[in-house]
Design an enzyme around this catalytic site. Structure first.
Site, short mmCIF file in Angstrom:
data_model
loop_
_atom_site.label_atom_id
_atom_site.label_comp_id
_atom_site.label_asym_id
_atom_site.label_seq_id
_atom_site.Cartn_x
_atom_site.Cartn_y
_atom_site.Cartn_z
N ASN A 136 -20.70 42.25 30.54
CA ASN A 136 -19.92 41.01 30.45
C ASN A 136 -18.52 41.42 30.00
OD1 ASN A 136 -18.79 38.54 29.90
ND2 ASN A 136 -20.40 37.87 28.49
N LYS A 157 -19.00 43.70 26.77
CA LYS A 157 -20.32 43.58 26.14
C LYS A 157 -21.34 44.22 27.05
CE LYS A 157 -19.83 39.16 23.85
NZ LYS A 157 -20.09 37.77 24.00
N ARG A 195 -21.94 39.50 34.50
CA ARG A 195 -21.70 38.08 34.26
C ARG A 195 -20.34 37.72 34.84
NH1 ARG A 195 -20.95 34.48 28.80
NH2 ARG A 195 -21.16 32.52 29.90
N HIS A 212 -22.23 27.78 32.00
CA HIS A 212 -23.44 28.08 31.23
C HIS A 212 -24.70 27.97 32.10
CE1 HIS A 212 -21.12 26.48 27.49
NE2 HIS A 212 -21.07 27.81 27.49
N ILE A 218 -25.15 24.11 22.82
CA ILE A 218 -24.13 23.76 21.83
C ILE A 218 -23.77 25.01 21.04
CG2 ILE A 218 -23.45 22.07 20.08
CD1 ILE A 218 -26.00 20.48 20.78
N GLY A 219 -22.63 25.60 21.37
CA GLY A 219 -22.18 26.81 20.69
C GLY A 219 -20.68 26.74 20.54
N GLY A 251 -18.71 27.32 22.95
CA GLY A 251 -18.55 26.47 24.13
C GLY A 251 -19.77 25.57 24.20
N ARG A 301 -11.77 24.05 22.06
CA ARG A 301 -11.38 23.31 23.28
C ARG A 301 -11.52 21.81 23.06
NH1 ARG A 301 -15.30 26.53 27.12
NH2 ARG A 301 -15.21 28.33 25.76
N ASP A 329 -15.55 27.57 13.54
CA ASP A 329 -16.93 27.99 13.27
C ASP A 329 -17.69 26.83 12.64
OD1 ASP A 329 -19.20 29.10 11.72
OD2 ASP A 329 -18.43 31.00 12.52
N PHE A 330 -18.78 26.43 13.30
CA PHE A 330 -19.46 25.22 12.85
C PHE A 330 -20.04 25.34 11.45
CE2 PHE A 330 -22.74 21.93 12.71
CZ PHE A 330 -21.95 20.84 13.01
N GLY A 373 -25.68 28.80 19.62
CA GLY A 373 -25.55 28.98 18.17
C GLY A 373 -25.80 27.72 17.36
N GLU A 377 -29.02 34.69 28.02
CA GLU A 377 -28.30 34.78 29.29
C GLU A 377 -28.36 36.21 29.85
OE1 GLU A 377 -25.17 32.76 27.04
OE2 GLU A 377 -24.61 31.79 28.91
P1 AMP Z 1 -22.49 30.72 20.26
O1 AMP Z 1 -21.23 30.45 21.00
O2 AMP Z 1 -23.72 30.29 20.98
O3 AMP Z 1 -22.57 32.13 19.73
O4 AMP Z 1 -22.46 29.79 18.93
C1 AMP Z 1 -21.50 29.96 17.93
C2 AMP Z 1 -21.51 28.75 17.01
O5 AMP Z 1 -22.80 28.62 16.42
C3 AMP Z 1 -20.51 28.85 15.87
O6 AMP Z 1 -19.80 27.63 15.72
C4 AMP Z 1 -21.39 29.09 14.66
O7 AMP Z 1 -20.83 28.56 13.48
C5 AMP Z 1 -22.62 28.31 15.04
N1 AMP Z 1 -23.77 28.73 14.24
C6 AMP Z 1 -24.33 29.96 14.19
N2 AMP Z 1 -25.33 29.99 13.25
C7 AMP Z 1 -25.37 28.76 12.69
C8 AMP Z 1 -26.17 28.14 11.66
N3 AMP Z 1 -27.11 28.81 11.03
N4 AMP Z 1 -25.92 26.83 11.38
C9 AMP Z 1 -24.97 26.15 12.02
N5 AMP Z 1 -24.18 26.67 12.99
C10 AMP Z 1 -24.38 27.95 13.34
#
Ligand code: AMP
Length: 389
Positions: A7, A14, A86, A175, A204-205, A207, A236, A278-279, A326, A379
């Site tokens: 990727n 990656k 990818r 996705h 939900i990540g 993206g 975004r 970062d969530f 995530g 993926e």
């Molecule tokens: P991804 O793009 O799928 O890698 O997801 C990244 C997102 O997942 C980021 O906003 C992270 O803060 C969130 N994330 C990862 N671990 C956790 C967790 N334990 N609780 C809440 N959000 C998470």
């Protein structure tokens, strides 16, 4: 059979090496900061994580360094049988994975018009790997392919038809490998054939996209011509009135590049909260009383709920809702909040399974009319499977 999955980003590469006789990953990692004086190379080889700082002027040196480590630690003299790549955008042409030829690489470069941040790097990654492995089949797996055949009325935008045709302006969706993977795993969790199910998959990540999957096929998805549309994301903006763009360009004196940057990199959770993209940090700040973080968090869950409601009508009912990526995999709060307003569909969340369970599982009660699942996405494995296919 060993399959290498790559990727390539503009300054990153990656990788994941799969033994496809057992469908297991035996090595993975990433080169970052390619082109800078000090690049990073992180590799997990046979369970052993190692991080090096070294000069990697181009993707070629990055791939060479990765291969050197793979050969020394896990491959030895075993050959790689195929390389899966990818690719973010397959444009109007590619509705399936494809064996890479010169024409395919040229098409991927051409489709940079829809994905200027991703496709040039994806094409570069393919060219580099083809030089390293000239006698091995290379397979391009597109993020857009799963959504290629959504109904014409779901993919058309309300602009003059001739312009849509002239430039290929339409909803493509992204996705795709993730939505396809988690929908198939959900069917297995339900012990029912995928071809008889109505599933809403929520990736939900950083993206985010939601997808309506009918009998294993994508019927609609929240992202658009580019991954900017739909639910708000880490940085975004998601769907906004196009007039906002016009107004900001004029009153903030922004050119095309600056507005693109603002909508892609400074908006969404980060833009609203001012805290982070970062969530985990958003959740923490919201719980400590930060109002803008609360607002960002609430808009995310509201948007996801809006799409689920909308896709229940697209599918004329729903058998299962799946959370992945995530946030979808890890945030018990997001899943609970989204599901709390889906009782009209017959969704009953099991709080114990939602909060304390681990990994792939059902998180609805046994009498819930709609089954809710959590499925960590994979993926890379999907891309390796596509290469083998
Ligand atoms: P991804 O793009 O799928 O890698 O997801 C990244 C997102 O997942 C980021 O906003 C992270 O803060 C969130 N994330 C990862 N671990 C956790 C967790 N334990 N609780 C809440 N959000 C998470």
């Amino acid at each position: 059979m060993f399959v290498l999955v790559l990727n390539a980003g503009s300054s990153s590469l990656k990788f994941n090496l799969f033994d496809m006789t057992k469908e297991v990953s035996i090595a993975e990692g990433m080169a970052e900061r390619i082109g800078l004086a000090e690049a990073n190379l992180e590799c997990t080889l046979a369970g052993d994580k190692r991080r090096d700082t070294l000069p990697l002027p181009t993707h070629r040196e990055a791939l060479e360094a990765i291969l050197e480590r793979l050969r020394a630690a896990v491959l030895h003299d075993t050959p790689i049988h195929a390389v899966g790549h990818r690719v973010v955008h397959g444009g109007p042409k590619y509705g399936d994975s494809v064996l890479v030829t010169e024409e395919v690489v040229a098409d991927i470069e051409h489709f940079s018009l829809y994905a200027p941040l991703h496709n040039p790097a994806n094409a570069l990654g393919i060219r580099t790997a083809m030089e390293a492995f000239p006698d091995v089949p290379h397979v391009a797996v597109f993020d857009t392919a799963f959504h290629h055949d959504i109904p014409d009325f779901a993919r058309i935008y309300g602009i003059p038809y001739e312009l849509s045709q002239k430039y290929g302006i339409r909803r493509y969706g992204f996705h795709g490998t993730s939505h396809a993977f988690v929908a198939a795993r959900t069917a297995l969790l339900l012990c029912r054939p995928l071809r008889s199910l109505k599933i809403i998959t929520c990736h939900i990540g950083n993206g985010t996209s939601i997808c309506a999957v009918l009998n294993g096929k994508s019927m609609d998805t929240s992202m658009g011509m580019t991954p900017l549309q739909g639910v708000i994301m880490g940085t975004r903006c998601g769907t906004i009135d196009p007039s906002v763009v016009e107004m900001l360009m004029e009153y903030e004196n922004l050119d095309y590049k600056a507005i693109t940057d603002l909508l892609n990199k400074k908006s969404g959770l980060l833009g609203i909260s001012g805290v982070s993209s970062d969530f985990r940090e958003i959740e923490m700040a919201a719980n400590q009383g930060n109002e803008r973080a609360r607002l960002a968090r609430d808009l995310l869950t509201y948007n996801v709920r809006q799409f689920i409601g909308s896709y229940a009508t697209v599918l004329d009912g729903v058998d299962a809702i799946t959370f992945t990526a995530g946030i979808g995999t890890h945030s018990t709060f997001v899943r609970a909040k989204v599901c709390s307003k889906l009782t009209f569909l017959g969704v009953k969340l099991d709080p114990e399974a939602n909060e304390h369970g681990k990994g792939e599982r059902i998180i609805s009660t046994s009498d819930s009319r709609v089954v809710v699942t959590v499925v960590p996405t994979n993926e890379e494995l999907m891309i390796a499977r596509e290469a083998v296919r």
